[in-house]
Design an enzyme around this catalytic site. Structure first.
Site, PDB file in Angstrom:
ATOM      1  N   ARG A  59       0.840  -1.209   0.000  1.00  0.00           N
ATOM      2  CA  ARG A  59       0.000   0.000   0.000  1.00  0.00           C
ATOM      3  C   ARG A  59       0.870   1.252   0.000  1.00  0.00           C
ATOM      4  O   ARG A  59       0.564   2.242  -0.664  1.00  0.00           O
ATOM      5  CB  ARG A  59      -0.935   0.041   1.213  1.00  0.00           C
ATOM      6  CG  ARG A  59      -2.016  -1.015   1.236  1.00  0.00           C
ATOM      7  CD  ARG A  59      -3.087  -0.862   0.154  1.00  0.00           C
ATOM      8  NE  ARG A  59      -2.818  -1.437  -1.130  1.00  0.00           N
ATOM      9  CZ  ARG A  59      -2.852  -2.727  -1.467  1.00  0.00           C
ATOM     10  NH1 ARG A  59      -3.110  -3.651  -0.578  1.00  0.00           N
ATOM     11  NH2 ARG A  59      -2.613  -3.114  -2.703  1.00  0.00           N
ATOM     12  N   GLU A 100       2.150   1.586  -3.387  1.00  0.00           N
ATOM     13  CA  GLU A 100       1.053   2.019  -4.244  1.00  0.00           C
ATOM     14  C   GLU A 100       0.792   3.523  -4.098  1.00  0.00           C
ATOM     15  O   GLU A 100       0.480   4.206  -5.079  1.00  0.00           O
ATOM     16  CB  GLU A 100      -0.203   1.225  -3.872  1.00  0.00           C
ATOM     17  CG  GLU A 100      -1.388   1.447  -4.762  1.00  0.00           C
ATOM     18  CD  GLU A 100      -2.537   0.547  -4.353  1.00  0.00           C
ATOM     19  OE1 GLU A 100      -3.064  -0.133  -5.244  1.00  0.00           O
ATOM     20  OE2 GLU A 100      -2.911   0.536  -3.156  1.00  0.00           O
ATOM     21  N   SER A 142      15.379  15.001   0.598  1.00  0.00           N
ATOM     22  CA  SER A 142      16.387  14.084   1.110  1.00  0.00           C
ATOM     23  C   SER A 142      15.755  12.947   1.905  1.00  0.00           C
ATOM     24  O   SER A 142      14.812  13.153   2.662  1.00  0.00           O
ATOM     25  CB  SER A 142      17.370  14.834   2.017  1.00  0.00           C
ATOM     26  OG  SER A 142      18.309  13.942   2.571  1.00  0.00           O
TER      27      SER A 142
END
Length: 164
Positions: free
Chosen positions: A104, A107, A130
């Site tokens: 997830r 995703e 960063s």
């Protein structure tokens, strides 16, 4: 009856990808019944940084090793050399991830990565966030309906690209 605190344990499918000390730390953590939050408080670090130490993704200081050894009753000699060496980051799991929660997160970057980039570029200019000069937190919020929400904060220094 209050719900018993559940502890994060080491996924046996990734043990071969982690430093040798990871298994010892997770076993000691479970045996002592400690959460990453409790260990983080003892070390004076964030929960995510401490979990990163356990997975070999964060370099430990001598003080971290001393405190972990004391808290978890793990011999200092068994963990010091590896934990204070340079981490081999990014190899803990397969790519793309197969563990549902980690997928997830992957995703989210797949779906919103370009949107994040566009907004950051408009706010900061041409550059990158960063992941070295960086910190993160994970918090829990409960809304008015009682639903639990995860709040992940990613804070990284802005590094503008330089002209050369």
């Amino acid at each position: 009856m209050p719900e018993q605190q559940r502890l994060a344990t080491l996924d046996s499918s990734i043990v071969s990808r982690l430093p040798a000390y990871s298994q010892s730390l997770f076993e000691a953590k479970t045996q002592k019944g400690l959460t990453f939050e409790a260990i983080a408080q003892h070390l004076g670090r964030s929960e995510v940084a401490v979990a990163g130490l356990f997975y070999g993704q964060v370099q430990a200081s001598a003080e971290d090793v001393d405190k972990l050894s004391e808290l978890l009753s793990v011999p200092k000699e068994a963990i010091a050399a590896q934990m204070m060496g340079f981490p081999d980051r990014g190899r803990a799991g397969p790519m793309p991830p197969v563990e549902p929660l980690i997928y997830r997160l992957y995703e989210i970057v797949q779906n919103y990565g370009y949107a994040f980039k566009a907004v950051m570029n408009e706010k900061f200019g041409d550059g990158i966030m960063s992941a070295i000069c960086f910190n993160t937190t994970v918090d829990k919020e409960v809304d008015e309906t009682g639903a639990a929400w995860v709040v992940i904060t990613l804070k990284g220094k802005w590094l503008p690209f330089t002209r050369f």
